[in-house]
Scaffold this motif. Structure first.
Motif, PDB file in Angstrom:
ATOM      1  N   LEU A 336       3.762  -1.771   3.168  1.00  0.00           N
ATOM      2  CA  LEU A 336       3.018  -0.833   2.334  1.00  0.00           C
ATOM      3  C   LEU A 336       3.285  -1.083   0.848  1.00  0.00           C
ATOM      4  N   GLU A 337       4.520  -1.441   0.518  1.00  0.00           N
ATOM      5  CA  GLU A 337       4.833  -1.791  -0.873  1.00  0.00           C
ATOM      6  C   GLU A 337       3.994  -2.985  -1.327  1.00  0.00           C
ATOM      7  N   LEU A 338       3.905  -3.988  -0.485  1.00  0.00           N
ATOM      8  CA  LEU A 338       3.132  -5.178  -0.826  1.00  0.00           C
ATOM      9  C   LEU A 338       1.653  -4.853  -0.971  1.00  0.00           C
ATOM     10  N   LEU A 339       1.180  -3.950  -0.131  1.00  0.00           N
ATOM     11  CA  LEU A 339      -0.237  -3.608  -0.105  1.00  0.00           C
ATOM     12  C   LEU A 339      -0.632  -2.677  -1.250  1.00  0.00           C
ATOM     13  N   LEU A 340       0.224  -1.685  -1.552  1.00  0.00           N
ATOM     14  CA  LEU A 340      -0.144  -0.630  -2.495  1.00  0.00           C
ATOM     15  C   LEU A 340       0.529  -0.764  -3.848  1.00  0.00           C
ATOM     16  N   GLY A 341       1.615  -1.561  -3.928  1.00  0.00           N
ATOM     17  CA  GLY A 341       2.322  -1.712  -5.186  1.00  0.00           C
ATOM     18  C   GLY A 341       3.117  -0.480  -5.585  1.00  0.00           C
ATOM     19  N   ARG A 342       3.409   0.401  -4.648  1.00  0.00           N
ATOM     20  CA  ARG A 342       4.160   1.632  -4.914  1.00  0.00           C
ATOM     21  C   ARG A 342       5.577   1.529  -4.359  1.00  0.00           C
ATOM     22  N   ARG A 343       6.467   2.314  -4.944  1.00  0.00           N
ATOM     23  CA  ARG A 343       7.834   2.385  -4.443  1.00  0.00           C
ATOM     24  C   ARG A 343       7.866   3.186  -3.145  1.00  0.00           C
ATOM     25  N   PRO A 344       8.908   2.970  -2.316  1.00  0.00           N
ATOM     26  CA  PRO A 344       8.970   3.694  -1.041  1.00  0.00           C
ATOM     27  C   PRO A 344       9.133   5.204  -1.203  1.00  0.00           C
ATOM     28  N   VAL A 345       9.780   5.630  -2.281  1.00  0.00           N
ATOM     29  CA  VAL A 345       9.929   7.050  -2.578  1.00  0.00           C
ATOM     30  C   VAL A 345       9.642   7.250  -4.058  1.00  0.00           C
ATOM     31  N   GLU A 346       8.768   8.203  -4.363  1.00  0.00           N
ATOM     32  CA  GLU A 346       8.421   8.476  -5.759  1.00  0.00           C
ATOM     33  C   GLU A 346       8.673   9.946  -6.068  1.00  0.00           C
ATOM     34  N   LYS A 347       9.163  10.198  -7.274  1.00  0.00           N
ATOM     35  CA  LYS A 347       9.439  11.564  -7.705  1.00  0.00           C
ATOM     36  C   LYS A 347       8.158  12.259  -8.166  1.00  0.00           C
ATOM     37  N   LEU A 348       7.944  13.451  -7.621  1.00  0.00           N
ATOM     38  CA  LEU A 348       6.823  14.278  -8.065  1.00  0.00           C
ATOM     39  C   LEU A 348       7.292  15.304  -9.090  1.00  0.00           C
ATOM     40  N   ALA A 349       8.548  15.715  -8.949  1.00  0.00           N
ATOM     41  CA  ALA A 349       9.169  16.688  -9.846  1.00  0.00           C
ATOM     42  C   ALA A 349      10.670  16.424  -9.805  1.00  0.00           C
ATOM     43  N   PRO A 350      11.444  17.030 -10.708  1.00  0.00           N
ATOM     44  CA  PRO A 350      12.892  16.791 -10.725  1.00  0.00           C
ATOM     45  C   PRO A 350      13.564  16.978  -9.369  1.00  0.00           C
ATOM     46  N   ALA A 351      13.105  17.885  -8.574  1.00  0.00           N
ATOM     47  CA  ALA A 351      13.742  18.146  -7.283  1.00  0.00           C
ATOM     48  C   ALA A 351      12.799  17.890  -6.116  1.00  0.00           C
ATOM     49  N   GLN A 352      11.740  17.127  -6.344  1.00  0.00           N
ATOM     50  CA  GLN A 352      10.759  16.886  -5.284  1.00  0.00           C
ATOM     51  C   GLN A 352      10.372  15.418  -5.254  1.00  0.00           C
ATOM     52  N   CYS A 353      10.405  14.840  -4.046  1.00  0.00           N
ATOM     53  CA  CYS A 353      10.039  13.427  -3.856  1.00  0.00           C
ATOM     54  C   CYS A 353       9.006  13.312  -2.750  1.00  0.00           C
ATOM     55  N   GLN A 354       8.290  12.215  -2.773  1.00  0.00           N
ATOM     56  CA  GLN A 354       7.288  11.954  -1.737  1.00  0.00           C
ATOM     57  C   GLN A 354       7.418  10.510  -1.283  1.00  0.00           C
ATOM     58  N   SER A 355       7.420  10.301   0.025  1.00  0.00           N
ATOM     59  CA  SER A 355       7.535   8.945   0.551  1.00  0.00           C
ATOM     60  C   SER A 355       6.174   8.289   0.577  1.00  0.00           C
ATOM     61  N   ILE A 356       6.193   6.970   0.512  1.00  0.00           N
ATOM     62  CA  ILE A 356       4.947   6.208   0.522  1.00  0.00           C
ATOM     63  C   ILE A 356       4.219   6.377   1.852  1.00  0.00           C
ATOM     64  N   VAL A 357       4.984   6.601   2.918  1.00  0.00           N
ATOM     65  CA  VAL A 357       4.374   6.775   4.239  1.00  0.00           C
ATOM     66  C   VAL A 357       3.596   8.078   4.282  1.00  0.00           C
ATOM     67  N   THR A 358       4.218   9.173   3.807  1.00  0.00           N
ATOM     68  CA  THR A 358       3.543  10.474   3.821  1.00  0.00           C
ATOM     69  C   THR A 358       2.292  10.460   2.953  1.00  0.00           C
ATOM     70  N   TRP A 359       2.389   9.816   1.801  1.00  0.00           N
ATOM     71  CA  TRP A 359       1.262   9.801   0.880  1.00  0.00           C
ATOM     72  C   TRP A 359       0.117   8.912   1.381  1.00  0.00           C
ATOM     73  N   ALA A 360       0.457   7.760   1.933  1.00  0.00           N
ATOM     74  CA  ALA A 360      -0.574   6.764   2.258  1.00  0.00           C
ATOM     75  C   ALA A 360      -1.204   6.936   3.627  1.00  0.00           C
ATOM     76  N   MET A 361      -0.506   7.523   4.572  1.00  0.00           N
ATOM     77  CA  MET A 361      -0.985   7.533   5.957  1.00  0.00           C
ATOM     78  C   MET A 361      -2.403   8.073   6.108  1.00  0.00           C
ATOM     79  N   PRO A 362      -2.770   9.212   5.511  1.00  0.00           N
ATOM     80  CA  PRO A 362      -4.148   9.714   5.700  1.00  0.00           C
ATOM     81  C   PRO A 362      -5.210   8.772   5.142  1.00  0.00           C
ATOM     82  N   GLN A 363      -4.850   7.981   4.117  1.00  0.00           N
ATOM     83  CA  GLN A 363      -5.840   7.120   3.465  1.00  0.00           C
ATOM     84  C   GLN A 363      -5.900   5.722   4.093  1.00  0.00           C
ATOM     85  N   LEU A 364      -4.820   5.341   4.747  1.00  0.00           N
ATOM     86  CA  LEU A 364      -4.782   4.005   5.366  1.00  0.00           C
ATOM     87  C   LEU A 364      -5.762   3.884   6.516  1.00  0.00           C
ATOM     88  N   THR A 365      -6.010   5.001   7.183  1.00  0.00           N
ATOM     89  CA  THR A 365      -6.895   4.972   8.351  1.00  0.00           C
ATOM     90  C   THR A 365      -8.352   5.290   7.992  1.00  0.00           C
TER      91      THR A 365
END
Length: 440
Positions: A336-365
């Motif tokens: 997914l990193e190779l395909l999307l160019g995103r890090r595996p975990v990205e910060k949305l807020a100081p205390a909130q993170c989102q994984s590339i799997v959670t973010w990308a899964m609905p759009q990959l299909t």
């Protein structure tokens, strides 16, 4: 050799003929009278009166002949056997050597091609099959561990670029082994890499020890790690679509070797983009085996949780269950990193993170959304059908349920048709170019 064998064969077959030649047939004579006197000198009597002695001599000759024939036959059989073995060895020498090499590979002999590089390097001993290099040389070759020589940083130390006395450029990992965990990782990595030899696994060249500080010397990978190439200053600009697929294929080949060809099986347990190193031609190799599990007899369940957030499989993260499918999940994240160019975990807020799997899964299909989330560097540079295929492989690899994930062998076979022939796959680039850039 052939002349000696021919001479022996002639001697063996000639002996019985020579015995028959000196055994003259006896002339039939009347039987002796019981009262006939027998002179003391047999030479003075005619041959006919020595019937009993001649019969004895004939029987003796027959026994000798039989013995000689038997011995000759046995000797011929032995000679023919040795001749057959000699011819077979001369005709099929590579077969025997091949089986020996395969046995060595299974038993862990992997350093032989590299030991010759240390002819001018001072070694102070061996750690199993691994050369131990004098600490002073490590210190000098890294310019006293100058900061400008740092290639990367890890949990227990840094990796430095070094040039040894024979102008061999290498990478030196410096480990502060003050804790038992660091010491264990050092021992584990040296032991494992000394037994592994594969084009897509980093090569161990030696190690060095200075008190609690340990050093591991590897071959130098000129293009650093995949993480830096994707998320560093260049933001993946050096990695075309085909180069990324080549890296994915190389990584899958390395994992397949660990999972399917190592005995016992090796589970990397810390596969991530920073542990995938790239040489001058962007060939990918797996590195950092400190957390790898290679003993098939040990209980892999309820192990101490180790790895990197974002790459950990759900069953391992939540329940501590480790299998080869855990590596497959991590591979899916790298894909997914190779395909999307995103890090595996990205910060949305100081205390909130989102994984590339959670973010990308609905759009990959969703085929309508997938082209919009692809890394802009490679967007519209590939056959859309290939893009969908890679996305489908990634989706399967990151399934929450391990049994739904494919084996790495299946992943490998899915990627081979997407990589150009000159890069190790089976794809003909000319056909793809026509589809991506149709002529006017």
């Amino acid at each position: 050799m052939k002349m000696k064998l021919l001479f022996l064969l002639l001697v063996v077959f000639h002996e019985p003929i020579w015995v028959f030649a000196i055994s003259d047939p006896l002339v039939s004579t009347p039987p002796l009278s019981p009262n006939s006197p027998i002179p003391s000198s047999m030479a003075a009597l005619p041959p006919g009166i020595h019937m009993g002695n001649e019969e004895h001599r004939m029987n003796s000759n027959k026994k000798t002949l039989t013995a000689l024939v038997g011995a000759g036959t046995a000797l011929v059989a032995v000679i023919l056997c040795f001749l057959w073995l000699w011819i077979h060895y001369r005709k099929f020498p590579s077969k025997s050597k091949k089986s020996f090499k395969n046995s060595d590979a299974e038993n862990g002999v992997a350093l032989a091609p590299f030991l010759s590089k240390f002819n001018s390097i001072k070694m102070v001993g061996m750690k199993g099959p691994v050369p131990i290099i004098e600490y002073k040389q490590i210190e000098q070759s890294t310019n006293n561990f100058r900061e400008s020589n740092i290639l990367g940083e890890g949990g227990f130390g840094c990796v430095y670029k070094a040039r040894l006395e024979d102008k061999l450029d290498v990478a030196v990992k410096k480990l502060y082994c003050e804790s038992q965990y660091a010491e264990r990782e050092f021992e584990n990595e040296v032991e494992l890499l000394s037994k592994i030899q594969h084009p897509n696994v980093i090569s161990l060249l030696g190690c060095s020890i200075n008190g609690d500080t340990k050093f591991i010397i590897y071959e130098l990978m000129q293009n650093g790690c995949l993480e830096t190439q994707l998320h560093g200053p260049s933001r993946g600009s050096a990695l075309t679509w085909h180069a990324r697929m080549k890296i994915a294929l190389d990584t899958a080949r390395g994992l397949e070797y660990l999972h399917e060809h190592c005995r016992p099986q090796v589970i990397h347990r810390d596969l991530k983009s920073s542990n995938i190193l790239l040489d001058a031609n962007f060939n990918a190799k797996l590195s950092d085996f400190g957390l790898a599990v290679a003993d098939g007899s040990q209980d892999k369940n309820n192990m101490k949780l180790s790895g990197t957030l974002g790459y950990l499989a759900p069953e391992y993260l939540l329940d501590g269950k480790l299998t080869d499918k855990s590596d497959v999940y991590a591979f899916g994240v790298v894909l997914l990193e190779l395909l999307l160019g995103r890090r595996p975990v990205e910060k949305l807020a100081p205390a909130q993170c989102q994984s590339i799997v959670t973010w990308a899964m609905p759009q990959l299909t969703d085929r309508t959304k997938l082209p919009n989330i692809v890394d802009p560097v490679i967007k519209n540079t590939m056959d859309p059908k290939h893009l969908y295929q890679v996305a489908a492989v990634a989706v399967l690899c990151v399934q929450p349920e391990p049994s739904y994930r494919p084996l790495i062998t299946d992943v490998l076979h899915s990627l081979i048709p997407l990589v150009p022939v000159e890069l190790g796959g089976t794809l003909r680039v000319s056909q793809v170019t026509e589809r991506v850039h149709p002529t006017d």
